[in-house]
Design an enzyme around this catalytic site. Structure first.
Site, PDB file in Angstrom:
ATOM      1  CG  ASN A   4       6.451   6.373  -2.573  1.00 38.72           C
ATOM      2  OD1 ASN A   4       6.734   7.286  -2.460  1.00 38.72           O
ATOM      3  ND2 ASN A   4       7.895   5.945  -3.921  1.00 38.72           N
TER       4      ASN A   4
ATOM      5  CE  LYS B 297      -3.961   2.213   2.523  1.00 41.93           C
ATOM      6  NZ  LYS B 297      -4.443   2.033   3.644  1.00 41.93           N
TER       7      LYS B 297
ATOM      8  N   GLY C 142       1.573  18.642   2.062  1.00 42.82           N
ATOM      9  CA  GLY C 142       1.372  17.005   1.497  1.00 42.82           C
ATOM     10  C   GLY C 142       0.165  17.831   0.457  1.00 42.82           C
TER      11      GLY C 142
ATOM     12  CB  SER D 280      12.700  16.036   0.160  1.00 46.25           C
ATOM     13  OG  SER D 280      11.953  17.551   0.941  1.00 46.25           O
TER      14      SER D 280
ATOM     15  CB  CYS E 150       5.762  20.911   9.268  1.00 45.22           C
ATOM     16  SG  CYS E 150       6.284  19.942   8.888  1.00 45.22           S
TER      17      CYS E 150
END
Length: 472
Positions: free
Chosen positions: A60, A55, A313, A219, A160
């Site tokens: 991805n 999954k 996202g 990243s 974040c």
């Protein structure tokens, strides 16, 4: 009738003329870009097939990210041991290769501000991927050659939202200096090395059969800016910082986090995150506007501003887009950064702000008209929201420092990288790429049904299919 206390309270929340400006910015991505095949290679190389792993591999391919910036290739030694690296091993790489990125980003910001390291009065830094003592900011200062006494603050535990939280902290320090009549030239640095956490996350996916999509999003990046309080020598601003807002969504501590672990850090995310974050933006924006009564009267709606939103996202971007009735073009730099580099946690927001002021981004502005007022926003554990409003200097000419490759070393003995990455971006058809990101929601749902119709956590949208776990 409003009481005197209420009037004083309302007045105290208003921002006056702060005279705060960002006078230099720098972003440094590492030299390697990993596409979706990198995760496939690692999973096949080190883990058996399982429903959860399958999954994750499907997801991805449908994040909307083309490439993620990383300090090494898929053959990096730390990603290919017979176990996941320990927190000590991760720290060693962070302080060597990560600090080199941060030094370069800081040098770029200093160059654009036309300052030397000796001009810096304060350093405010943030990371959520290292916990060294002394902190990484100590080594960045050494790398820059900062020998004079500077006031340093290192922020942790804010994920974040760290970039804007650091800017807010720097702003308050700058105002304190202004009150005392002192010059403040504050270096703000954000650094994240997330790529080497891949094995730890894949271990959890394999052992617990959990859907942990952070491994498909994160990243590496370092970014920096210089904040000035305007005392002393004058400098041309890139952005004037007009005001800011910080809020915590009540009772959401369990929805978003980044827990320390012997093998690094483990992302904690709940399916509620996209709805929670989208829901808090409108009220935060309204409250922030109310503290800035001197804004031009035509600035009333979200669409009257450009938006530098942390690209946590695809559903975070599209959720805020819908909640604020703005277009992808308003957030063009956020989409561009997400598509080309992925989510670099706290370091991403300055990268977005830096990208927004480049010519090819201006050409994609809504209706061809660039806004000179910008909203910056990011979310972090808590769940917290950081928001600020800035005025962009549309006449500023970007000064770029060309790096030689001596600062950022190769990651392995066989890596041919010269350690630098050009600031110039190729021409993009961002509108087409954004549409591709949005369409992948439906495609992912259909793909999951074909591959594993019995898997839990499926739904008829990208939000449901991913369990909402792509923010931090």
């Amino acid at each position: 009738m409003e009481s005197i206390a209420d009037t004083q309270d309302a007045t105290s929340k208003r921002f006056g003329t702060l005279n705060l400006s960002i006078i230099g910015m720098g972003t440094e991505y590492p030299p390697f870009s990993l596409d979706s095949t990198a995760l496939d290679i690692l999973t096949k190389r080190h883990y058996p097939e399982s429903p959860a792993m399958t999954k994750i591999r499907v997801i991805n391919n449908y994040t909307g990210i083309d490439t993620r910036s990383a300090i090494g290739t898929v053959d990096h030694p730390m990603a290919n041991m017979d176990r996941a690296p320990t927190i000590g091993e991760l720290c060693e790489v962070f302080l060597k290769d990560g600090v080199a990125l941060a030094v370069t980003a800081a040098r770029k910001a200093l160059h654009e501000a036309q300052l030397s390291p000796a001009d810096i009065t304060h350093v405010v830094s943030t990371t959520c991927t290292n916990s060294a003592n002394p902190g990484f900011d100590h080594y960045v200062c050494k790398g820059l050659g900062i020998t004079q006494p500077v006031e340093k603050v290192l922020l942790h535990g804010i994920g974040c939202s760290g970039g804007l939280a650091s800017l807010r902290t720097a702003a308050n320090l700058a105002l304190g200096s202004s009150f005392m009549g002192r010059k403040a030239r504050i270096l703000v640095v954000a650094l994240e090395i997330s790529s080497l956490l891949v094995r730890s996350e894949l271990d959890s996916i394999n052992e617990l059969q959990e859907t942990r999509i952070g491994v498909t999003l994160f990243s590496d990046c370092a970014s920096a800016c210089i904040l000035s309080n305007g005392v002393g020598e004058q400098a041309e601003p890139l952005y004037e910082l007009l005001g800011w807002e910080h809020k915590i969504i009540p009772d959401t501590e369990q929805d978003l986090g980044f827990d320390v672990d012997p093998l690094g850090w483990k992302v904690v995310l709940s399916p509620r995150v996209p709805k929670l974050t989208a829901a808090v933006v409108p009220s935060t924006f309204t409250d922030l506007l109310s503290t800035l009564p001197d804004l031009p009267p035509n600035l009333k709606e979200a669409a009257d501003f450009d938006w530098a939103l942390h690209p946590g996202g695809a559903t975070i971007l599209s959720g805020v887009e819908r909640a604020m009735s703005i277009s992808a073009e308003h957030m063009r730099a956020s989409y561009d950064t997400y598509i080309k580099h992925g989510n670099s946690s706290s370091a991403t927001i300055f990268s977005v702000m830096d990208r927004m002021r480049q010519k090819d981004m201006d050409e994609l502005a809504p209706g061809g008209k660039v806004k000179d007022f910008v909203v910056g926003a990011a979310f972090g554990p808590g769940i917290s929201i950081e928001m600020c409003i800035m005025k962009r200097n549309l006449n500023h000419v970007r000064r770029t420092l060309v790096t030689t490759g001596e600062v950022t070393p190769p990651m392995t003995e066989t890596d041919p990288s010269d350690g630098s990455r050009s600031d110039a971006e190729g021409e993009v058809d961002l509108e087409k790429e954004v549409e591709t990101v949005k369409k992948k929601g439906e495609e992912l749902s259909q793909k999951l049904e074909m591959v594993h119709p019995d898997l839990p956590e499926q739904g008829d949208s990208l939000t449901d299919a991913l369990g909402g776990v792509e923010l931090d």
